[in-house]
Design an enzyme around this catalytic site. Structure first.
Site: not given
Length: 277
Positions: A221-222, A71, A212, A224, A73
């Site tokens: 969403c990093g 993830c 997500e 993403g 973030n």
């Protein structure tokens, strides 16, 4: 048990440090704590653990109790936590992830606190079966998929976790809650999928909204955002450096042509600390 609430562009996490391993029943603990009505409320529960490969290890349990491989973030939040809480005084650290290996992180410190974080997110995985999808192609680009009689076209990218990027006319106002959950569990995605709906504004700027896997709609969403940039380059829509604008704010993403790595830069913020009985 002490915890700290942090967020990256509104994608929020309960962060716990000091444990040596994940506790038994962590899936049910995450479901309980992440509940926004009867718990603390968060998109995920994150543990900072010792690592034999890196400075720190990160494990992420989604709000539905499933574990996320990576993830973007969360890794920014973890990086801010370990510096601001004096677990390290280094501004370049490494973090071990479940699905993307060891990732290098650069901390931008202002007035003694981390303001922004640049993460080497590694090389994108594009082979269809490895993302994974059921499509056995070297790259799955603009591939048709049908849900409830509607055809979409997606590009598949893994950043250590699986993503399908779909281009729509208006990502900001797209009906995420209708199509996101149906695409997440589509049979074409054997481990489910994170779904990004994107609208390219110009070669340096893209709007994106995300559903997500395991968490539903989130503000950011990093991984993403990274997948969206990679997809946009593969589809000839943007340059290799671009801003991806999410509901919670903007991330700057670069897909470096020399080393094939994707780099993500964005903020992380601490909200509060607390103690659980």
């Amino acid at each position: 048990m002490k915890f700290t609430k942090l967020h990256g562009l509104g994608n929020d996490f309960i962060v716990i440090a000091g444990e040596k391993e994940l506790p038994a029943g962590v899936d049910q603990l995450a479901i309980r704590l992440c509940n926004r009505f009867f718990g603390i409320g968060a998109d995920g529960l994150v543990y900072i653990l010792p690592s034999e490969k890196a400075d720190f290890k990160m494990r992420i349990i989604n709000s539905d109790g499933s574990e996320a491989e990576q993830c973007g973030n969360a890794i920014r939040c973890v990086s801010k936590y370990v510096y601001d809480h004096k677990l390290t005084d280094a501004t370049e650290i490494t973090v071990e992830t479940l699905g993307a290996g060891v990732q290098k992180v650069q901390l931008n410190v202002q007035e003694g606190k981390v303001a922004t974080v640049r993460v080497d997110m590694g090389q994108p995985i594009l082979q269809g079966l490895e993302v994974p999808t059921t499509v056995d192609e070297a790259k799955v680009i603009n591939h048709p998929i049908e849900v409830d009689g509607r055809e979409f076209r997606f590009t598949a990218v893994s950043m250590g976790n699986p993503h399908c990027v779909i281009y729509v006319d208006d990502a900001v106002n797209f009906d995420l809650a209708v199509w996101g959950p149906k695409l997440e569990v589509h049979p074409m995605f054997p481990r489910k999928i994170n779904v990004e709906f994107a609208t390219v504004k110009n070669r340096a700027f893209t709007d994106m909204r995300v559903w997500e896997r395991g968490a539903g709609p989130t503000l950011a969403c990093g991984t993403g955002a990274c997948a969206t940039l990679v997809s946009s380059v593969l589809n000839g829509l943007t340059d290799r450096q671009a801003t991806v604008s999410l509901k919670g704010g903007d991330l700057f993403i670069e897909w470096n042509e020399e080393d094939n790595h994707v780099y993500m830069t964005g903020p992380a913020e601490e909200v509060y600390q607390g103690t659980l009985d």
